[in-house]
Design an enzyme around this catalytic site. Sequence first.
Site, mmCIF file in Angstrom:
data_model
loop_
_atom_site.group_PDB
_atom_site.id
_atom_site.type_symbol
_atom_site.label_atom_id
_atom_site.label_comp_id
_atom_site.label_asym_id
_atom_site.label_seq_id
_atom_site.Cartn_x
_atom_site.Cartn_y
_atom_site.Cartn_z
ATOM 1 N N HIS A 1 0.834 -1.216 0.000
ATOM 2 C CA HIS A 1 0.000 0.000 0.000
ATOM 3 C C HIS A 1 0.866 1.263 0.000
ATOM 4 O O HIS A 1 0.654 2.183 0.785
ATOM 5 C CB HIS A 1 -0.963 0.008 1.188
ATOM 6 C CG HIS A 1 -1.957 -1.113 1.173
ATOM 7 N ND1 HIS A 1 -3.072 -1.126 0.364
ATOM 8 C CD2 HIS A 1 -1.996 -2.273 1.864
ATOM 9 C CE1 HIS A 1 -3.756 -2.229 0.561
ATOM 10 N NE2 HIS A 1 -3.115 -2.953 1.461
ATOM 11 N N HIS A 2 1.831 1.308 -0.916
ATOM 12 C CA HIS A 2 2.772 2.419 -1.002
ATOM 13 C C HIS A 2 2.643 3.161 -2.339
ATOM 14 O O HIS A 2 3.651 3.599 -2.904
ATOM 15 C CB HIS A 2 4.212 1.903 -0.845
ATOM 16 C CG HIS A 2 4.534 1.353 0.502
ATOM 17 N ND1 HIS A 2 5.688 0.633 0.771
ATOM 18 C CD2 HIS A 2 3.854 1.418 1.679
ATOM 19 C CE1 HIS A 2 5.694 0.269 2.050
ATOM 20 N NE2 HIS A 2 4.592 0.732 2.615
ATOM 21 N N THR A 3 1.464 3.329 -2.837
ATOM 22 C CA THR A 3 1.284 3.862 -4.185
ATOM 23 C C THR A 3 1.804 5.295 -4.324
ATOM 24 O O THR A 3 1.530 6.156 -3.493
ATOM 25 C CB THR A 3 -0.203 3.828 -4.582
ATOM 26 O OG1 THR A 3 -0.726 2.528 -4.302
ATOM 27 C CG2 THR A 3 -0.382 4.136 -6.048
#
Length: 515
Positions: free
Chosen positions: A456-458
């Site tokens: 979840h590091h977009t």
Amino acid sequence: MNQAQMTPDVIVIGAGGSGAALAARLSEDPDRTVLVLESGPVPRQLSAFPAELLDARLVPGARPGSPAVRRYPAHLTPRRPYTVVRGRFLGGSTTVNGGYFVRARREDFDRWSAAGGAAWSYDGVLPFLRSLETDLDHGTDASHGAAGPMRVRRTDLRHPAAVAFRDAARHLGFPPEPDKNAEQEPGFGPVPCNVVDGLRLNTGIGYLLPALDRPNLTVRGGSTVRRIVIEHGRATGVVVQRAGHDGHRELVKCGEVVLCAGALRSPQLLHLSGVGPRGDLDRLGIPVVRDAPAVGVRFGDHPQVVLEWRPRAPLPEPVGSWLGGALHLPSSDGRHPGGDLEILQSLVPLSGLVGGTVTVPGAPLPFLVSVQSPCLGGRMRIRSADPDVPPSLDYNYLRTPEDRRRMREAVRTAAALLATPAFDRVSAGRVEPIPGTLDEDRSLDTWIDARLGTSHHTCATVPMGTAVDPYGRVHGIRGLRVADTSILPSAPLRGPAATAVLIGELIADAMRSAG
């Protein structure tokens, strides 16, 4: 649709990691009026936050039914559907994530400054990194600050599993890295977190709650922006829908709009407002205001798998945080000496993180194993002119032999840690993969594919250089900026929460300097 009476100087869309910091800093100027529009709830004091959003031994975003997140359907690979989440609450994703607050590496800033210039060099951002934090372990020194809104403390490594991890890393020859926010050689160490005495202190708590009594700052919850109004090449306001108003929409005029809605929502709002690739907008009947081929097309993120091990005997509950230690190391190709592999220790079983409970008797404990290379394999595409329809997200993880090799290397390193005598003191062995699977590349690839997740590091959906300038100004549109991880040209080698706050600080400073 009615026009609201208030005409603020600046509208900030989103009160998350970047938006809370930016709005609070802008409102320090008493002559500048700031309106923050947050789609989720906005508590007005710490006691009004739900307990599960404050307990740093839990990860609210990991719970399937959490009301504090927005969900996006995605594909991590063509055969791996997934649901990614983003915070929808005061503080944004800093309210629902793990509290990990690790800075990007100098190597990241060297890469970003190629697009953003000297302002984005490590030396250029270090004053902001220091001013945004109160480092409770180091105080004020050349690398750290002691007077900023974000309180930072490193995880306690006295838990038996954390001690075993430390000793196992030492046994395998990995160097100690006691301060992961000080550009030390990557290795094993505690995790800097925005967590104090067991409380997850998100950016809403750190920045906005102390500022709510300022007469020039208004923060509205339950306010979903549907589009940005752009007239004659200038952003002049937003169309917003208020929760509980039967779909009523209002036009709010302003002097400048700053998009801080996150790396998925910000590009979607630009598309809905007519800023994006002409072909995609024409296909959906959205009038094109600015043909911007780089907006909302590509992105970077980090693939992750979970490797679990069985405790030899019941272990104590974690105190303060779900996190133990973290190991960072460069993959064997040597392309990222700052360390592009991460093994992050959870002291809470995966079933507990998903179920919202700290203790699950008899359950195994996980390592979160990820490849944090700054590649841009993700593809985004708007699917509808309806703001409620999420975009299409294809992460395209593990698409090259190098991607797969790095992931295997990370998994095998985690397995090697568990096989050390140091870990054998607390571990009865790993759950999976079995030895035959671990040793054979094709079998291990299959195992990884079936368990693949995301960190979840977009980032990089509205990148500096091609889409915005170094201070978030959207090319070709006056009075419109983006200030969140969308603007990073690539994902950092560490989780981006601290970098999101940095972005808010840096762009707020630029806006204040411009008058």
